[in-house]
Write a protein that holds these residues in place. Structure first.
Motif, PDB file in Angstrom:
ATOM      1  N   ASP A 349       0.934  -1.229   0.128  1.00 31.59           N
ATOM      2  CA  ASP A 349      -0.132   0.099  -0.031  1.00 31.59           C
ATOM      3  C   ASP A 349       0.908   1.312   0.048  1.00 31.59           C
ATOM      4  OD1 ASP A 349      -2.456  -1.369  -0.134  1.00 31.59           O
ATOM      5  OD2 ASP A 349      -2.500  -1.438   2.136  1.00 31.59           O
ATOM      6  N   THR A 350       2.051   1.102   0.366  1.00 29.24           N
ATOM      7  CA  THR A 350       2.899   2.494   0.544  1.00 29.24           C
ATOM      8  C   THR A 350       4.268   2.087   0.320  1.00 29.24           C
ATOM      9  OG1 THR A 350       3.410   4.366   1.918  1.00 29.24           O
ATOM     10  CG2 THR A 350       3.091   2.188   3.034  1.00 29.24           C
ATOM     11  N   SER A 351       5.347   2.926   0.311  1.00 27.10           N
ATOM     12  CA  SER A 351       6.488   2.809   0.171  1.00 27.10           C
ATOM     13  C   SER A 351       7.284   2.173   1.716  1.00 27.10           C
ATOM     14  CB  SER A 351       7.543   3.904  -0.196  1.00 27.10           C
ATOM     15  OG  SER A 351       6.913   4.157  -1.651  1.00 27.10           O
ATOM     16  N   LYS A 352       8.128   1.283   1.790  1.00 28.13           N
ATOM     17  CA  LYS A 352       8.359   0.887   3.031  1.00 28.13           C
ATOM     18  C   LYS A 352       9.795   0.062   3.182  1.00 28.13           C
ATOM     19  CE  LYS A 352       4.904  -1.399   4.007  1.00 28.13           C
ATOM     20  NZ  LYS A 352       4.063  -2.429   4.882  1.00 28.13           N
ATOM     21  N   PHE A 353      10.439  -0.015   4.075  1.00 35.24           N
ATOM     22  CA  PHE A 353      11.498  -0.940   4.644  1.00 35.24           C
ATOM     23  C   PHE A 353      10.828  -2.029   5.272  1.00 35.24           C
ATOM     24  CE2 PHE A 353      14.911  -2.248   7.423  1.00 35.24           C
ATOM     25  CZ  PHE A 353      15.474  -3.218   6.522  1.00 35.24           C
ATOM     26  N   VAL A 354      11.048  -3.268   4.761  1.00 37.32           N
ATOM     27  CA  VAL A 354      10.367  -4.284   5.570  1.00 37.32           C
ATOM     28  C   VAL A 354      11.849  -5.150   6.193  1.00 37.32           C
ATOM     29  CG1 VAL A 354       9.279  -6.558   5.244  1.00 37.32           C
ATOM     30  CG2 VAL A 354       8.773  -4.674   3.837  1.00 37.32           C
ATOM     31  N   ARG A 355      11.506  -5.052   7.674  1.00 35.50           N
ATOM     32  CA  ARG A 355      12.733  -5.549   8.568  1.00 35.50           C
ATOM     33  C   ARG A 355      12.884  -7.167   8.273  1.00 35.50           C
ATOM     34  NH1 ARG A 355      11.965  -2.658  14.221  1.00 35.50           N
ATOM     35  NH2 ARG A 355       9.798  -3.564  14.185  1.00 35.50           N
ATOM     36  N   SER A 356      11.618  -7.825   8.322  1.00 34.92           N
ATOM     37  CA  SER A 356      11.807  -9.162   8.075  1.00 34.92           C
ATOM     38  C   SER A 356      12.786  -9.882   6.794  1.00 34.92           C
ATOM     39  CB  SER A 356      10.309  -9.866   8.168  1.00 34.92           C
ATOM     40  OG  SER A 356       9.648  -9.516   7.154  1.00 34.92           O
ATOM     41  N   THR A 357      12.354  -9.183   5.715  1.00 33.96           N
ATOM     42  CA  THR A 357      13.180  -9.652   4.514  1.00 33.96           C
ATOM     43  C   THR A 357      14.410  -8.699   4.274  1.00 33.96           C
ATOM     44  OG1 THR A 357      11.813  -8.262   3.062  1.00 33.96           O
ATOM     45  CG2 THR A 357      11.336 -10.372   3.566  1.00 33.96           C
ATOM     46  N   ARG A 358      14.525  -7.584   5.111  1.00 36.59           N
ATOM     47  CA  ARG A 358      15.652  -6.268   4.784  1.00 36.59           C
ATOM     48  C   ARG A 358      15.395  -5.932   3.213  1.00 36.59           C
ATOM     49  NH1 ARG A 358      21.294  -6.939   7.818  1.00 36.59           N
ATOM     50  NH2 ARG A 358      20.466  -6.323   9.948  1.00 36.59           N
ATOM     51  N   GLU A 359      14.312  -5.902   2.695  1.00 36.48           N
ATOM     52  CA  GLU A 359      14.189  -5.464   1.327  1.00 36.48           C
ATOM     53  C   GLU A 359      13.333  -4.060   1.527  1.00 36.48           C
ATOM     54  OE1 GLU A 359      13.958  -9.529  -1.249  1.00 36.48           O
ATOM     55  OE2 GLU A 359      11.938  -8.339  -0.862  1.00 36.48           O
ATOM     56  N   ALA A 374      15.166   8.199  -0.076  1.00 40.43           N
ATOM     57  CA  ALA A 374      16.412   8.252   0.881  1.00 40.43           C
ATOM     58  C   ALA A 374      15.935   8.121   2.421  1.00 40.43           C
ATOM     59  CB  ALA A 374      17.007   9.789   0.757  1.00 40.43           C
ATOM     60  N   HIS A 375      14.534   8.414   2.487  1.00 42.67           N
ATOM     61  CA  HIS A 375      13.865   8.264   3.661  1.00 42.67           C
ATOM     62  C   HIS A 375      13.902   6.631   3.936  1.00 42.67           C
ATOM     63  CE1 HIS A 375      10.878   8.244   7.062  1.00 42.67           C
ATOM     64  NE2 HIS A 375      10.387   7.206   6.562  1.00 42.67           N
ATOM     65  N   GLU A 376      13.289   6.020   3.066  1.00 43.10           N
ATOM     66  CA  GLU A 376      13.253   4.441   3.277  1.00 43.10           C
ATOM     67  C   GLU A 376      14.464   3.864   3.419  1.00 43.10           C
ATOM     68  OE1 GLU A 376      10.311   3.338   3.838  1.00 43.10           O
ATOM     69  OE2 GLU A 376       9.268   5.109   3.259  1.00 43.10           O
ATOM     70  N   TYR A 377      15.526   4.091   2.731  1.00 44.35           N
ATOM     71  CA  TYR A 377      17.007   3.756   3.068  1.00 44.35           C
ATOM     72  C   TYR A 377      17.483   3.962   4.334  1.00 44.35           C
ATOM     73  CZ  TYR A 377      21.688   2.492   1.718  1.00 44.35           C
ATOM     74  OH  TYR A 377      23.068   1.861   1.693  1.00 44.35           O
ATOM     75  N   GLY A 378      16.868   5.195   5.007  1.00 41.62           N
ATOM     76  CA  GLY A 378      17.354   5.573   6.226  1.00 41.62           C
ATOM     77  C   GLY A 378      16.812   4.437   7.253  1.00 41.62           C
ATOM     78  N   HIS A 379      15.674   3.873   7.166  1.00 42.41           N
ATOM     79  CA  HIS A 379      15.228   2.823   7.894  1.00 42.41           C
ATOM     80  C   HIS A 379      16.140   1.624   7.819  1.00 42.41           C
ATOM     81  CE1 HIS A 379      11.429   4.509   9.227  1.00 42.41           C
ATOM     82  NE2 HIS A 379      10.845   4.506   7.938  1.00 42.41           N
ATOM     83  N   TYR A 380      16.834   1.505   6.593  1.00 40.46           N
ATOM     84  CA  TYR A 380      17.548   0.280   6.343  1.00 40.46           C
ATOM     85  C   TYR A 380      18.796   0.875   7.205  1.00 40.46           C
ATOM     86  CZ  TYR A 380      21.087  -2.709   4.042  1.00 40.46           C
ATOM     87  OH  TYR A 380      22.062  -3.844   3.701  1.00 40.46           O
ATOM     88  N   VAL A 381      19.512   1.989   7.342  1.00 40.39           N
ATOM     89  CA  VAL A 381      20.510   2.115   7.863  1.00 40.39           C
ATOM     90  C   VAL A 381      20.223   1.849   9.510  1.00 40.39           C
ATOM     91  CG1 VAL A 381      22.051   3.900   8.546  1.00 40.39           C
ATOM     92  CG2 VAL A 381      21.334   3.454   6.120  1.00 40.39           C
ATOM     93  N   GLN A 382      19.247   2.530   9.805  1.00 39.91           N
ATOM     94  CA  GLN A 382      18.673   2.430  11.416  1.00 39.91           C
ATOM     95  C   GLN A 382      18.668   0.813  11.780  1.00 39.91           C
ATOM     96  OE1 GLN A 382      14.926   4.124  11.500  1.00 39.91           O
ATOM     97  NE2 GLN A 382      15.443   5.420  12.991  1.00 39.91           N
ATOM     98  N   ASN A 383      18.424  -0.009  10.783  1.00 38.31           N
ATOM     99  CA  ASN A 383      18.170  -1.358  11.112  1.00 38.31           C
ATOM    100  C   ASN A 383      19.449  -2.139  11.372  1.00 38.31           C
ATOM    101  OD1 ASN A 383      17.599  -4.351   9.575  1.00 38.31           O
ATOM    102  ND2 ASN A 383      16.110  -3.900  11.359  1.00 38.31           N
ATOM    103  N   ILE A 384      20.391  -1.770  10.402  1.00 35.98           N
ATOM    104  CA  ILE A 384      21.552  -2.563  10.130  1.00 35.98           C
ATOM    105  C   ILE A 384      22.437  -1.862  11.535  1.00 35.98           C
ATOM    106  CG2 ILE A 384      21.637  -3.163   7.801  1.00 35.98           C
ATOM    107  CD1 ILE A 384      23.477  -0.899   7.269  1.00 35.98           C
ATOM    108  N   HIS A 385      22.418  -0.949  11.941  1.00 34.44           N
ATOM    109  CA  HIS A 385      23.215  -0.415  12.916  1.00 34.44           C
ATOM    110  C   HIS A 385      22.599  -0.359  14.340  1.00 34.44           C
ATOM    111  CE1 HIS A 385      26.370   0.957  10.604  1.00 34.44           C
ATOM    112  NE2 HIS A 385      25.759   1.484   9.694  1.00 34.44           N
ATOM    113  N   GLY A 386      21.231  -0.963  14.343  1.00 37.53           N
ATOM    114  CA  GLY A 386      20.706  -1.342  15.789  1.00 37.53           C
ATOM    115  C   GLY A 386      20.249  -0.094  16.508  1.00 37.53           C
ATOM    116  N   PHE A 387      20.073   1.161  16.051  1.00 38.43           N
ATOM    117  CA  PHE A 387      19.715   2.276  16.932  1.00 38.43           C
ATOM    118  C   PHE A 387      18.171   2.867  16.861  1.00 38.43           C
ATOM    119  CE2 PHE A 387      21.754   4.095  13.154  1.00 38.43           C
ATOM    120  CZ  PHE A 387      20.903   5.140  12.596  1.00 38.43           C
TER     121      PHE A 387
END
Length: 454
Positions: A349-359, A374-387
């Motif tokens: 339904d919307t643009s998103k970063f999916v944590r379960s698949t890291r896609e 860039a916002h969605e990629y920012g979610h990926y950066v948050q996820n891989i660095h755990g903050f």
């Protein structure tokens, strides 16, 4: 003082999602999907559909406007529903569009919230293909429609060649075309005949086209030079474009004595060290290629021009945005994050970063929205660095998240989880000098989501 500004900033973004999911782009005020009725599977003069709308903020009136193209050319309609409608309300519109018959078309559906004046608006397209006796449709983009058609052909026992052609149509841009015009390569071509081994240098540049029709380089993308033989192809050289989208390769080709010289074409991939961009539901990377040049016996220049209409071409806008923001992420840590798979256009339904698949999933109409990407990629950066530890869930402009989420802890985590990626994306595109490339709405000081949400 910097932290004070950031805290003010992170309370504004708005999105929907499920608990535990790293959420969607900020600024979402409504969500909707288009569901054609089962009877529309029979090609007749009318397509009937239900437009299901969910509001993230309230509105006094909802207005739906529909415009048609292709087989729906000339169709226009407008409908209003009088409220008031509260935040979270679900509203349905019925749509009946006349069409001319066999062929393809698109219905552009825009839903707006009215409160004296228009407060917000979002667009979604329904792509339809009539090929008697079959009908295919998708509100996630033309790529999803073509993928459904290819699967249907395969499931119904269509010839293998027809299925392969349909699958290639999913991920390959139109060869040698820019804004509807054939782009001829600059070349030196030998007379037919002769042949044998020949050493060639091929150089050129790869370009994508922005929403306003301006060209930009495709940086750091995988590129191949191939020989187009009858019914097959042979890769002769491989390279990576530079920052300016340029490449040069030298190789030896041999079609055999008296067999002529190679028929060369170039193919560029939406693939870099940052991201691999694929359709949702298919594992093939998007490409764009040129028209083959026959009988090449001396050095040649082959340029590539990805258009601004096909998903396989606009994928290179997504590619270029991710190369820029990925490079910025690499400056913040000891190395760049690992390559991420990007599903474009998403069927979500919307643009998103999916944590379960890291896609990363991107809507079709976010193709030119570099701030959203860039916002969605920012979610990926948050996820891989755990903050981040966002609880997920709905939130909106004006919400006191401590109240709506039931605790100050949840509210702060949700605000940080959505606000930091926006800050990261806007700042990162600035720091990478994107503004100098004159890409519309990219590299400036404001977050902007243009085509599908206003």
């Amino acid at each position: 003082m910097r932290w004070l500004c950031l805290c003010c900033f992170v309370l504004l973004p708005l999105s929907f999602g499920t608990p535990g999911e790293v959420l969607a782009k900020p600024g979402e005020v409504l969500f909707f999907r288009i569901h054609p009725s089962a009877s529309s599977r029979n090609p007749d003069a009318v397509l009937s559909a239900t437009v299901q709308v969910t509001l993230a903020v309230g509105a006094a009136t909802l207005r739906m406007r529909t415009e048609g193209e292709g087989v729906f050319a000339g169709y226009e309609a407008e409908t209003e529903r009088i409220g008031p409608f509260d935040s979270g309300a679900s509203v349905s519109f019925e749509l009946s569009a006349y069409h001319s018959g066999r062929g393809s078309g698109v219905l552009r559906v825009t839903v707006s919230g009215i409160d004296g004046v228009q407060r917000f608006s979002k667009r979604r397209d329904l792509n339809v293909l009539y090929d008697h006796p079959h009908v295919w449709w998708s509100d996630s983009g033309l790529t999803d429609l073509r993928l459904r058609r290819a699967r249907s052909l395969e499931e119904n026992g269509a010839p293998r060649a027809a299925v392969e052609r349909a699958r290639q149509r999913v991920t390959r841009g139109r060869p040698g075309v820019r804004d509807g015009n054939v782009a001829e390569p600059r070349l030196n071509v030998a007379p037919v005949g002769g042949g044998g081994a020949v050493t060639l240098t091929v150089r050129g540049g790869a370009h994508w086209t922005d929403a306003e029709g301006k060209l930009h380089p495709i940086p750091f993308a995988k590129l191949q030079i191939l020989d187009a033989d009858l019914g097959s192809e042979e890769m002769l050289a491989e390279a990576v474009t530079n920052r300016d989208g340029e490449y040069t390769v030298t190789f030896t080709a041999d079609d055999g004595i008296a067999q002529g010289f190679p028929d060369l074409f170039a193919r560029v991939f939406a693939f870099s060290s940052v991201a691999d961009i694929r359709p949702d539901g298919d594992e093939t990377t998007y490409t764009h290629e040129t028209i083959p040049v026959d009988e090449v016996s001396s050095d040649i220049v082959i340029d590539l021009f990805a258009d601004r209409f096909e998903d396989a071409d606009t994928a290179f806008s997504v590619h270029s945005a991710l190369v820029a923001i990925g490079a910025y992420a690499g400056t913040l840590a000891s190395r760049m994050p690992s390559r991420i798979i990007v599903r474009f256009p998403t069927t979500e339904d919307t643009s998103k970063f999916v944590r379960s698949t890291r896609e990363l999933h991107l809507l079709q109409l976010d193709r030119f929205d570099w701030d959203v990407i860039a916002h969605e990629y920012g979610h990926y950066v948050q996820n891989i660095h755990g903050f981040t530890n966002s609880p997920g869930g709905s939130h909106g402009n004006g919400d006191n998240l401590a109240q709506t989420r039931g605790s100050k802890d949840l509210g702060i985590r949700l605000a940080w989880g959505e606000g930091w990626p926006t800050f990261f994306g806007v700042l990162g595109l600035q720091r990478m000098g994107v503004a100098s490339e004159q890409i519309p709405n990219a590299g400036d000081h404001a977050y902007q989501d243009t085509e599908d949400s206003t």
